[in-house]
Design an enzyme around this catalytic site. Structure first.
Site, PDB file in Angstrom:
ATOM      1  N   TYR A   1     -34.966  -8.457  48.353  1.00 39.59           N
ATOM      2  CA  TYR A   1     -34.690  -8.082  46.947  1.00 39.59           C
ATOM      3  C   TYR A   1     -33.215  -8.378  46.615  1.00 39.59           C
ATOM      4  CZ  TYR A   1     -35.642  -5.738  42.520  1.00 39.59           C
ATOM      5  OH  TYR A   1     -35.826  -5.460  41.188  1.00 39.59           O
TER       6      TYR A   1
ATOM      7  N   LYS B   1     -30.091  -3.754  39.991  1.00 36.00           N
ATOM      8  CA  LYS B   1     -30.817  -2.521  39.625  1.00 36.00           C
ATOM      9  C   LYS B   1     -29.939  -1.296  39.828  1.00 36.00           C
ATOM     10  CE  LYS B   1     -34.811  -4.235  38.270  1.00 36.00           C
ATOM     11  NZ  LYS B   1     -35.032  -4.434  36.812  1.00 36.00           N
TER      12      LYS B   1
HETATM   13  P1  NAD Z   1     -42.158 -10.639  33.731  1.00 39.84           P
HETATM   14  O1  NAD Z   1     -41.783 -11.987  34.259  1.00 39.84           O
HETATM   15  O2  NAD Z   1     -43.430 -10.533  33.032  1.00 39.84           O
HETATM   16  O3  NAD Z   1     -40.988 -10.066  32.815  1.00 39.84           O
HETATM   17  C1  NAD Z   1     -39.631 -10.401  33.013  1.00 39.84           C
HETATM   18  C2  NAD Z   1     -39.099 -10.739  31.634  1.00 39.84           C
HETATM   19  O4  NAD Z   1     -37.701 -10.998  31.684  1.00 39.84           O
HETATM   20  C3  NAD Z   1     -39.769 -12.023  31.075  1.00 39.84           C
HETATM   21  O5  NAD Z   1     -40.372 -11.721  29.846  1.00 39.84           O
HETATM   22  C4  NAD Z   1     -38.593 -12.967  30.874  1.00 39.84           C
HETATM   23  O6  NAD Z   1     -38.747 -13.782  29.734  1.00 39.84           O
HETATM   24  C5  NAD Z   1     -37.463 -11.966  30.694  1.00 39.84           C
HETATM   25  N1  NAD Z   1     -36.147 -12.578  30.864  1.00 39.84           N
HETATM   26  C6  NAD Z   1     -35.620 -13.181  31.968  1.00 39.84           C
HETATM   27  N2  NAD Z   1     -34.403 -13.688  31.677  1.00 39.84           N
HETATM   28  C7  NAD Z   1     -34.155 -13.395  30.370  1.00 39.84           C
HETATM   29  C8  NAD Z   1     -33.081 -13.654  29.485  1.00 39.84           C
HETATM   30  N3  NAD Z   1     -31.992 -14.341  29.857  1.00 39.84           N
HETATM   31  N4  NAD Z   1     -33.174 -13.188  28.205  1.00 39.84           N
HETATM   32  C9  NAD Z   1     -34.263 -12.503  27.794  1.00 39.84           C
HETATM   33  N5  NAD Z   1     -35.308 -12.238  28.586  1.00 39.84           N
HETATM   34  C10 NAD Z   1     -35.249 -12.674  29.855  1.00 39.84           C
HETATM   35  O7  NAD Z   1     -42.096  -9.657  35.012  1.00 39.84           O
HETATM   36  P2  NAD Z   1     -42.201  -8.055  35.085  1.00 39.84           P
HETATM   37  O8  NAD Z   1     -42.539  -7.795  36.499  1.00 39.84           O
HETATM   38  O9  NAD Z   1     -43.039  -7.539  34.001  1.00 39.84           O
HETATM   39  O10 NAD Z   1     -40.687  -7.587  34.888  1.00 39.84           O
HETATM   40  C11 NAD Z   1     -40.281  -6.685  33.885  1.00 39.84           C
HETATM   41  C12 NAD Z   1     -39.299  -5.664  34.434  1.00 39.84           C
HETATM   42  O11 NAD Z   1     -39.965  -4.842  35.398  1.00 39.84           O
HETATM   43  C13 NAD Z   1     -38.095  -6.263  35.170  1.00 39.84           C
HETATM   44  O12 NAD Z   1     -36.939  -5.494  34.860  1.00 39.84           O
HETATM   45  C14 NAD Z   1     -38.459  -6.070  36.623  1.00 39.84           C
HETATM   46  O13 NAD Z   1     -37.311  -6.017  37.431  1.00 39.84           O
HETATM   47  C15 NAD Z   1     -39.156  -4.748  36.541  1.00 39.84           C
HETATM   48  N6  NAD Z   1     -39.999  -4.373  37.680  1.00 39.84           N
HETATM   49  C16 NAD Z   1     -41.009  -5.202  38.097  1.00 39.84           C
HETATM   50  C17 NAD Z   1     -41.812  -4.825  39.166  1.00 39.84           C
HETATM   51  C18 NAD Z   1     -42.907  -5.724  39.685  1.00 39.84           C
HETATM   52  O14 NAD Z   1     -43.311  -5.578  40.837  1.00 39.84           O
HETATM   53  N7  NAD Z   1     -43.425  -6.639  38.876  1.00 39.84           N
HETATM   54  C19 NAD Z   1     -41.598  -3.584  39.796  1.00 39.84           C
HETATM   55  C20 NAD Z   1     -40.570  -2.754  39.345  1.00 39.84           C
HETATM   56  C21 NAD Z   1     -39.776  -3.164  38.282  1.00 39.84           C
HETATM   57  O1  0WE Z   2     -37.665  -6.931  39.790  1.00 39.46           O
HETATM   58  C1  0WE Z   2     -38.545  -7.568  40.350  1.00 39.46           C
HETATM   59  C2  0WE Z   2     -38.593  -9.097  40.276  1.00 39.46           C
HETATM   60  C3  0WE Z   2     -37.549  -9.646  39.363  1.00 39.46           C
HETATM   61  C4  0WE Z   2     -37.326 -11.132  39.486  1.00 39.46           C
HETATM   62  C5  0WE Z   2     -38.290 -12.033  39.898  1.00 39.46           C
HETATM   63  C6  0WE Z   2     -37.997 -13.385  39.952  1.00 39.46           C
HETATM   64  C7  0WE Z   2     -38.969 -14.430  40.461  1.00 39.46           C
HETATM   65  C8  0WE Z   2     -38.729 -15.776  39.789  1.00 39.46           C
HETATM   66  C9  0WE Z   2     -36.091 -11.599  39.142  1.00 39.46           C
HETATM   67  N1  0WE Z   2     -35.775 -12.911  39.191  1.00 39.46           N
HETATM   68  C10 0WE Z   2     -36.708 -13.812  39.577  1.00 39.46           C
HETATM   69  N2  0WE Z   2     -36.360 -15.139  39.590  1.00 39.46           N
HETATM   70  C11 0WE Z   2     -37.278 -16.127  39.750  1.00 39.46           C
HETATM   71  O2  0WE Z   2     -36.925 -17.320  39.810  1.00 39.46           O
HETATM   72  N3  0WE Z   2     -39.472  -6.882  41.093  1.00 39.46           N
HETATM   73  C12 0WE Z   2     -39.303  -5.470  41.281  1.00 39.46           C
HETATM   74  C13 0WE Z   2     -40.609  -7.529  41.779  1.00 39.46           C
HETATM   75  C14 0WE Z   2     -40.156  -7.841  43.171  1.00 39.46           C
HETATM   76  O3  0WE Z   2     -39.392  -8.910  43.421  1.00 39.46           O
HETATM   77  C15 0WE Z   2     -39.106  -8.907  44.782  1.00 39.46           C
HETATM   78  C16 0WE Z   2     -39.701  -7.785  45.363  1.00 39.46           C
HETATM   79  C17 0WE Z   2     -40.382  -7.090  44.330  1.00 39.46           C
HETATM   80  C18 0WE Z   2     -41.149  -5.829  44.444  1.00 39.46           C
HETATM   81  C19 0WE Z   2     -38.349  -9.798  45.524  1.00 39.46           C
HETATM   82  C20 0WE Z   2     -38.208  -9.575  46.896  1.00 39.46           C
HETATM   83  C21 0WE Z   2     -38.790  -8.475  47.493  1.00 39.46           C
HETATM   84  C22 0WE Z   2     -39.545  -7.563  46.736  1.00 39.46           C
END
Ligand code: NAD
Ligand code: 0WE
Length: 268
Positions: free
Chosen positions: A159, A166
């Site tokens: 991560y 975060k």
């Molecule tokens: P997602 O890819 O659907 O959403 C990420 C969003 O970030 C996308 O809509 C993308 O367009 C936007 N983004 C990235 N760079 C940007 C920029 N420069 N300007 C505006 N928007 C931008 O993925 P998600 O998993 O729904 O992620 C949403 C949030 O949830 C994130 O903060 C992520 O860290 C958090 N999160 C995700 C998980 C998981 O496992 N998926 C778990 C905990 C927290």
């Molecule tokens: O916040 C996240 C993922 C956010 C994210 C994902 C990507 C993939 C594509 C941010 N930047 C990028 N850039 C890319 O090019 N999560 C909480 C999901 C997540 O991501 C991980 C996790 C988990 C959970 C990455 C490594 C280990 C665990």
């Protein structure tokens, strides 16, 4: 029971990329509770998808907003001021780090990639909150919600720089909550377990992580985006009127584990 919980409330949802996005699950929950929605999308590539999704919830207030651009941010909140004369709710669901930094060693993170991850994933909350403040104050208060992950508090392999971002996001939320509290604006986060979204799907070893949650978490199952949507509805609603500066987990209880090898064992 939750019907009409957010009737008359106006909400801006950021971070929808497609129907798997956590922000989309939150938008659906808010819509079901009677809220009126506006959306932002990151860039032209996502406009069509987000417009279509928004339309399915009766929304045509869909604006481009790259979180690194002050002019985009200014325009979005100006448009909301004109269209709605204020704002009640803000969902921040935006994060990004360079893919190479989620694969290699944290120690090797370069300056430009570090700054980019923190700008997009942490500063963007501050940038949005400062612009939402006057619109929410005009309503006598508001509620802001962001999305975080356990890797911001403890080491989760790979991560890396997202964990540091975060940590900055979580600290920012507490300082924002402290200052905006006097205008009755609440600021909270949801710390979600792994959800297979666009951002998550492409991560090497994501399946291993899901398998681990299934075997080791107190509830022995993974969460879904809809679980996040329902918690978001609670935190954004008057049911949470005295909750601020908080981080609430939806992670099947994973955050309680110390990570001893026995906790990963199957079929206890
Ligand atoms: P997602 O890819 O659907 O959403 C990420 C969003 O970030 C996308 O809509 C993308 O367009 C936007 N983004 C990235 N760079 C940007 C920029 N420069 N300007 C505006 N928007 C931008 O993925 P998600 O998993 O729904 O992620 C949403 C949030 O949830 C994130 O903060 C992520 O860290 C958090 N999160 C995700 C998980 C998981 O496992 N998926 C778990 C905990 C927290
Ligand atoms: O916040 C996240 C993922 C956010 C994210 C994902 C990507 C993939 C594509 C941010 N930047 C990028 N850039 C890319 O090019 N999560 C909480 C999901 C997540 O991501 C991980 C996790 C988990 C959970 C990455 C490594 C280990 C665990």
């Amino acid at each position: 029971m939750l019907d009409g919980l957010l009737k008359g409330k106006q909400a801006l949802v950021t971070g929808v990329a497609n129907k798997r996005s956590i922000a989309w699950a939150i938008a659906q929950a808010l819509h079901r509770a009677g809220a009126q929605l506006a959306f932002t999308y990151q860039g032209p590539r996502l406009e069509g998808t987000v417009r279509e999704l928004a339309a399915s919830l009766g929304s045509d207030l869909v604006l481009e907003c790259d979180a690194t651009r002050d002019d985009d941010l200014d325009r979005v909140f100006q448009r909301l001021q004109v269209a709605w004369d204020g704002l009640d709710l803000l969902v921040h669901s935006v994060a990004f780090a360079a893919r190479e930094d989620l694969e290699g060693r944290f120690t090797d993170t370069g300056r430009a990639n570090f700054l980019m991850a923190l700008e997009i994933s942490a500063y963007s909350l501050v940038a949005m909150a400062q612009r939402a403040e006057p619109l929410m104050a005009a309503r006598g208060g508001g509620s802001i919600l962001t999305m975080t992950y356990l890797g911001g508090e403890r080491v989760v392999p790979h991560y890396n720089v997202m964990g540091v971002a975060k940590a900055a996001l979580e600290s920012s939320l507490r300082y924002l909550a402290f200052e905006l509290g006097q205008k009755n604006i609440r600021v909270n986060a949801i710390s979600a377990g792994p959800v297979r979204t666009l951002a998550a799907r492409s991560i090497a070893g994501f399946t291993v992580m899901e398998d681990h949650v299934e075997r080791a978490s107190p509830l022995r199952r993974n969460i879904e985006a809809a679980d996040v949507g329902e918690l978001a509805l609670f935190l954004l609603s008057p049911l949470a009127r005295n909750i601020t500066a908080d981080i609430v987990y939806v992670d099947s209880g994973m955050h309680a584990l110390a990570g001893f090898p026995e906790q990963a064992a199957v079929a206890r």
